[in-house]
Write a protein that holds these residues in place. Structure first.
Motif, PDB file in Angstrom:
ATOM      1  N   GLY A  95      32.695  54.420  33.573  1.00  0.00           N
ATOM      2  CA  GLY A  95      31.252  54.195  33.507  1.00  0.00           C
ATOM      3  C   GLY A  95      30.513  54.302  34.829  1.00  0.00           C
ATOM      4  O   GLY A  95      29.299  54.241  34.871  1.00  0.00           O
ATOM      5  N   SER A  96      31.244  54.427  35.928  1.00  0.00           N
ATOM      6  CA  SER A  96      30.620  54.545  37.242  1.00  0.00           C
ATOM      7  C   SER A  96      31.595  55.278  38.148  1.00  0.00           C
ATOM      8  O   SER A  96      32.787  55.362  37.846  1.00  0.00           O
ATOM      9  N   SER A  97      31.087  55.828  39.231  1.00  0.00           N
ATOM     10  CA  SER A  97      31.954  56.546  40.169  1.00  0.00           C
ATOM     11  C   SER A  97      33.127  55.659  40.589  1.00  0.00           C
ATOM     12  O   SER A  97      32.929  54.548  41.071  1.00  0.00           O
ATOM     13  N   ALA A  98      34.366  56.147  40.372  1.00  0.00           N
ATOM     14  CA  ALA A  98      35.571  55.354  40.676  1.00  0.00           C
ATOM     15  C   ALA A  98      36.008  55.658  42.101  1.00  0.00           C
ATOM     16  O   ALA A  98      36.624  56.694  42.370  1.00  0.00           O
ATOM     17  N   THR A  99      35.666  54.763  43.032  1.00  0.00           N
ATOM     18  CA  THR A  99      35.874  55.040  44.460  1.00  0.00           C
ATOM     19  C   THR A  99      37.232  54.578  44.980  1.00  0.00           C
ATOM     20  O   THR A  99      37.630  54.942  46.068  1.00  0.00           O
ATOM     21  N   ALA A 100      37.938  53.737  44.221  1.00  0.00           N
ATOM     22  CA  ALA A 100      39.249  53.245  44.680  1.00  0.00           C
ATOM     23  C   ALA A 100      40.120  52.975  43.468  1.00  0.00           C
ATOM     24  O   ALA A 100      39.633  52.526  42.425  1.00  0.00           O
ATOM     25  N   VAL A 101      41.421  53.231  43.594  1.00  0.00           N
ATOM     26  CA  VAL A 101      42.349  52.944  42.496  1.00  0.00           C
ATOM     27  C   VAL A 101      43.696  52.539  43.096  1.00  0.00           C
ATOM     28  O   VAL A 101      44.055  52.988  44.191  1.00  0.00           O
ATOM     29  N   ALA A 102      44.411  51.656  42.422  1.00  0.00           N
ATOM     30  CA  ALA A 102      45.710  51.203  42.941  1.00  0.00           C
ATOM     31  C   ALA A 102      46.597  50.705  41.803  1.00  0.00           C
ATOM     32  O   ALA A 102      46.135  49.983  40.911  1.00  0.00           O
ATOM     33  N   PHE A 103      47.884  51.099  41.829  1.00  0.00           N
ATOM     34  CA  PHE A 103      48.900  50.621  40.887  1.00  0.00           C
ATOM     35  C   PHE A 103      49.477  49.307  41.402  1.00  0.00           C
ATOM     36  O   PHE A 103      49.848  49.205  42.579  1.00  0.00           O
ATOM     37  N   CYS A 104      49.602  48.319  40.524  1.00  0.00           N
ATOM     38  CA  CYS A 104      50.264  47.064  40.917  1.00  0.00           C
ATOM     39  C   CYS A 104      51.765  47.304  41.055  1.00  0.00           C
ATOM     40  O   CYS A 104      52.368  47.961  40.202  1.00  0.00           O
ATOM     41  N   PRO A 105      52.424  46.778  42.116  1.00  0.00           N
ATOM     42  CA  PRO A 105      53.870  46.995  42.288  1.00  0.00           C
ATOM     43  C   PRO A 105      54.727  46.266  41.247  1.00  0.00           C
ATOM     44  O   PRO A 105      55.908  46.557  41.103  1.00  0.00           O
ATOM     45  N   GLU A 106      54.135  45.296  40.533  1.00  0.00           N
ATOM     46  CA  GLU A 106      54.867  44.558  39.497  1.00  0.00           C
ATOM     47  C   GLU A 106      54.459  45.075  38.118  1.00  0.00           C
ATOM     48  O   GLU A 106      53.273  45.304  37.866  1.00  0.00           O
ATOM     49  N   LEU A 107      55.451  45.239  37.229  1.00  0.00           N
ATOM     50  CA  LEU A 107      55.146  45.674  35.865  1.00  0.00           C
ATOM     51  C   LEU A 107      54.721  44.474  35.022  1.00  0.00           C
ATOM     52  O   LEU A 107      55.110  43.335  35.286  1.00  0.00           O
ATOM     53  N   CYS A 108      53.895  44.730  34.003  1.00  0.00           N
ATOM     54  CA  CYS A 108      53.509  43.661  33.066  1.00  0.00           C
ATOM     55  C   CYS A 108      54.700  43.307  32.178  1.00  0.00           C
ATOM     56  O   CYS A 108      55.711  44.012  32.149  1.00  0.00           O
ATOM     57  N   SER A 109      54.559  42.214  31.416  1.00  0.00           N
ATOM     58  CA  SER A 109      55.680  41.717  30.604  1.00  0.00           C
ATOM     59  C   SER A 109      56.130  42.737  29.561  1.00  0.00           C
ATOM     60  O   SER A 109      57.290  42.783  29.177  1.00  0.00           O
TER      61      SER A 109
END
Length: 828
Positions: free
Chosen positions: A715-729
């Protein structure tokens, strides 16, 4: 996002460079303008409680609406900004909400004041449109502009409101660039000029009223380095007029009459004292707040002043003679700061704070056992846009760089016998002459930084920093020194007077000369470059120490780029650094690889035709991803053979295969090195891959690397993105997405679910308006491991489980703020 999922555990920011931007409430909370927000800071807890986001321009003036009820917390706050608006905030259910906006000024608001009139609030504001306005805000959320006073081509720097003693008539003091203080009274819904106070010889920068038993005192300060205190008292109407002509002239000058509901009152104003003690512009004056003694409000006539000469003085009349004298003087000697813009005093008078030209707060606390004042621990942060940040490999501290030409290091402070951990700036490794753009950590205590110059600079922590870091964070000093090769470490660093490079200062450089004759045996000795003094810190240092004694020595410069450095990345093994600069042609858009052992160029990677905006090495250090303004990405593979070039082009998108239609701003890798994600100005976030076959080390063919997620429209310009080093359950991946609007969104992505219907994306919410940045998010970085930095793991199984369910996300914004969020994975 609910508080149980996401908690803002740290906000690093500082005050704006305007004089009236800090106000200390009687409830103990310091309100200050920071970029487009109002920050609420608790000096006892030493943390920012929240940011109030409501302005679209810089906040220039902040003022609590003080009430005179015993121990009552303020519930109203007024702020004015460069968006020409005034905002009245109200406390409700321990949160501040935007009560109303006051519109009418046509230029930036530069000063505000407000007082209660029965159940209504009277607000005064001055702006760059040469006008002063008076507003009445009623309980019905209505505000009307009662009066507008124009000053022609002049400006009013500061204003102060009070109520005339024994009446309900407000009096307004205005200090301006005509070196005069103008007094106005609001009488029968008319505003009348009561008198002009002359005497200052330069612009009047600050005015403030205080109510005393004998009437009112008004302090005014000016660029003529002087402070004048005026006394306003009520005269009885039965005083016989004297026949002396001179007396009549004098009486006309300093007496005015006010009608209050049919009753006539006469008031006189006389000069109480002139205070000379500062050597430069006096920018702010502030009276000590009243205190309650024996259920009675008592006002002590103590005045605090702040000046561009880098000092604050507390003035008070002597008990016997009544002569005003200097009681306390605090401040900085030397350093490269530009003096103080304003000052405030705590409700009990035991702490004073000044804010400096570059936004830093300087706090002094009175020692209860002694009469001495000592520097105290206070918040700090960047005073311009924060461009990049990075965690150290162990997740114990954060380094950030900004357009304010500084690199800053934040870490949790673990106090004895106190479970609450607060984050503080404990080092300023680099103070530069160019705006900083990017940085990359190389090992635990080494980093590379890039700025608006063509040179990359490499820094290494000195011994003094490592020792102080151990003291403040409570980690083992021996362990840290072993990991950072303590034998060759310098003690600290200093910057030559006309240089940009931080020079190492070794133990031998610190030996002081003994006699004065030896001290100046040559001209070069007289102007010694080593201003560094090793400090033994047990708590975070104040601003003047950060500026002078916490620099890191520069160990290398890297030359090779033709334009301003734009982005940097380092691999997980700490052996390779990749850099890229601004480019409008393909020849300048090549990525350069550097060896961290020799600091020589390893290779140039030409592919892109415009600026490479971000790069990321895969966690297994085998692949390098680059994204560019040319709307494409390139993937480079590390060669296994020593005879081949270190990296070769493995996969890429071109004009025909590009999915993004606008500049790609950001990219990151999944923790298993299998997928990577790109985000763009076209509002899309896309996951690409797989780059590895399941359960093996083998790479997939380049042709098979394609979008493997549905296109996520944020919905808006995506200026930053990052993967979390921990996986979800459920083994799904957690991503943070930073937007141009300042909001941060969390999404879970499941590669096993169908991409066609968009079922693979699950929204986990986002930051609420009070948690979000007010301008674009420049960078997101997850802590490299689970848990919260600075929090001890409990020995019990339950405690470890509880702590490992938290992850931390750091964000940098154009709004000058560095924020750290703690996110509960179990609540997702």
């Amino acid at each position: 996002m609910s508080a149980s999922i996401c908690q803002a555990c740290h906000v690093a920011c500082c005050a704006n460079s305007t004089p009236n931007v800090v106000s200390w409430g009687r409830g103990g909370i310091v309100a200050f303008g920071t970029c487009n927000s109002v920050g609420l800071y608790d000096p006892k807890e030493r943390r920012v409680l929240c940011l109030l986001n409501g302005h679209t321009g810089r906040v220039n003036a902040v003022q609590w609406v003080h009430n005179n009820k015993q121990s009552a917390l303020e519930c109203h706050l007024v702020s004015g900004g460069s968006d020409n608006l005034l905002v009245v905030w109200e406390a409700r259910d321990e949160k501040f909400i935007k009560l109303m906006e006051l519109k009418g000024h046509t230029e930036a608001v530069c000063a505000v004041d407000a007082i209660y009139m029965d159940s209504e609030i009277l607000v005064a504001s001055s702006a760059s449109d040469s006008s002063v306005k008076l507003w009445l805000c009623s309980d019905f959320k209505e505000a009307k502009c009662l009066h507008n006073v124009s000053f022609g081509s002049g400006f009013v720097m500061d204003i102060s409101l009070a109520v005339l003693p024994g009446t309900t008539v407000p009096i307004l003091a205005c200090g301006g660039d005509d070196s005069q203080v103008h007094l106005y009274v609001v009488n029968n819904e008319q505003i009348q000029k009561a008198m002009i106070l002359k005497g200052h010889e330069d612009w009047v920068r600050g005015v403030e009223w205080v109510s005393t038993r004998g009437g009112l005192l008004l302090a005014s300060c000016s660029q003529d380095s002087l402070i004048r205190v005026w006394r306003l008292t009520a005269k009885s109407c039965t005083d016989p007029p004297t026949e002396d002509d001179h007396a009549i002239i004098r009486m006309k000058e300093d007496v005015f009459e006010v009608n209050d509901e049919g009753t006539s009152s006469v008031f006189s104003v006389s000069l109480e004292t002139v205070l000379a003690g500062h050597e430069n512009w006096v920018c702010g004056v502030h009276w000590q707040p009243p205190v309650y003694k024996d259920d009675e409000l008592q006002q002590s006539a103590r005045l605090l002043s702040a000046s561009m000469d880098k000092t604050m003085i507390i003035w008070a009349p002597e008990e016997r003679s009544g002569v005003w004298v200097e009681q306390v003087r605090v401040g900085e000697v030397g350093g490269n700061t530009l003096g103080f813009y304003g000052c405030q005093m705590s409700p009990d008078g035991s702490m004073i704070v000044a804010h400096a030209f570059h936004g830093a707060l300087h706090l002094w606390c009175k020692d209860p056992n002694e009469e001495e004042w000592r520097p105290g621990v206070v918040i700090s942060g960047h005073f311009r846009a924060v461009q990049d940040l990075s965690w150290d490999p162990d997740g114990e501290f954060i380094l950030s760089v900004g357009s304010d030409q500084t690199t800053r290091l934040f870490t949790p402070w673990r106090k004895q016998n106190n479970k609450q951990v607060t984050w503080h700036e404990i080092s300023r490794p680099q103070i530069h002459g160019y705006d900083m753009q990017c940085l990359a950590m190389v090992g635990r205590f080494q980093f590379v930084s890039g700025a608006d110059e063509k040179v990359l600079r490499v820094f290494q922590a000195p011994r003094n920093f490592v020792e102080n870091f151990a003291n403040i964070t409570g980690t083992s000093k021996e362990k840290l020194l072993v990991s950072s090769d303590c034998v060759n470490l310098p003690e600290g660093a200093s910057t030559p007077a006309l240089g940009l490079s931080n020079k190492a200062v070794f133990q031998g450089d610190l030996v002081p000369k003994t006699t004065e004759e030896e001290q100046f045996n040559s001209v070069s000795d007289q102007y010694q470059e080593s201003y560094f003094h090793p400090l033994i810190l047990t708590e975070p240092p104040p601003e003047d120490h950060l500026l002078q004694n916490t620099l890191w020595p520069e160990i290398q410069k890297l030359y090779g780029h033709g334009f301003e450095i734009f982005c940097l990345a380092s691999d997980s093994t700490g052996t390779v650094v990749a850099s890229a600069c601004k480019a409008s042609k393909a020849e300048h858009a090549a990525v350069i690889l550097w060896s961290t052992t020799t600091w020589r160029q390893l290779q140039m990677l030409p592919y892109h035709t415009l600026t490479v905006t971000q790069m990321a090495f895969s966690p297994d250090a085998q692949l390098l991803l680059a994204v560019s303004r040319d709307r494409t990405w390139s993937l480079w593979r590390r060669s296994q053979e020593s005879t081949e070039p270190p990296f070769s082009l493995y996969a890429h998108t071109g004009k025909e295969t590009a999915v993004h239609t606008r500049i790609i701003w950001s990219c990151d890798w999944s923790p298993d090195s299998k997928y990577f994600v790109t985000s763009s100005r076209d509002k899309r976030v896309i996951v690409w891959g797989p780059c590895r076959l399941d359960g093996s080390e083998d790479m997939v063919p380049p042709a098979d690397i394609r979008p493997c997620s549905s296109i996520l429209d944020v919905g808006s310009s995506a200026t930053a993105v990052a993967f979390c080093p921990e996986l979800c359950s459920d083994n799904s991946y957690l991503l943070g997405v930073g937007l141009d609007s300042g909001q941060i969104l969390l999404y879970r992505w499941s590669p096993d679910l169908k991409a066609s219907g968009g079922d693979d994306w699950t929204s986990c919410g986002g930051t609420d308006p009070s948690q979000s940045h007010t301008l674009a998010v420049k960078r997101l970085r997850w802590r490299p491991k689970a848990g919260r930095a600075g929090t001890e793991l409990a020995d019990e199984g339950d405690g470890v489980l509880k702590e490992s369910s938290w992850v931390q996300l750091a964000s940098a914004g154009d709004d000058h703020a560095v924020k750290i969020f703690s996110i509960n994975m179990l609540a997702l």
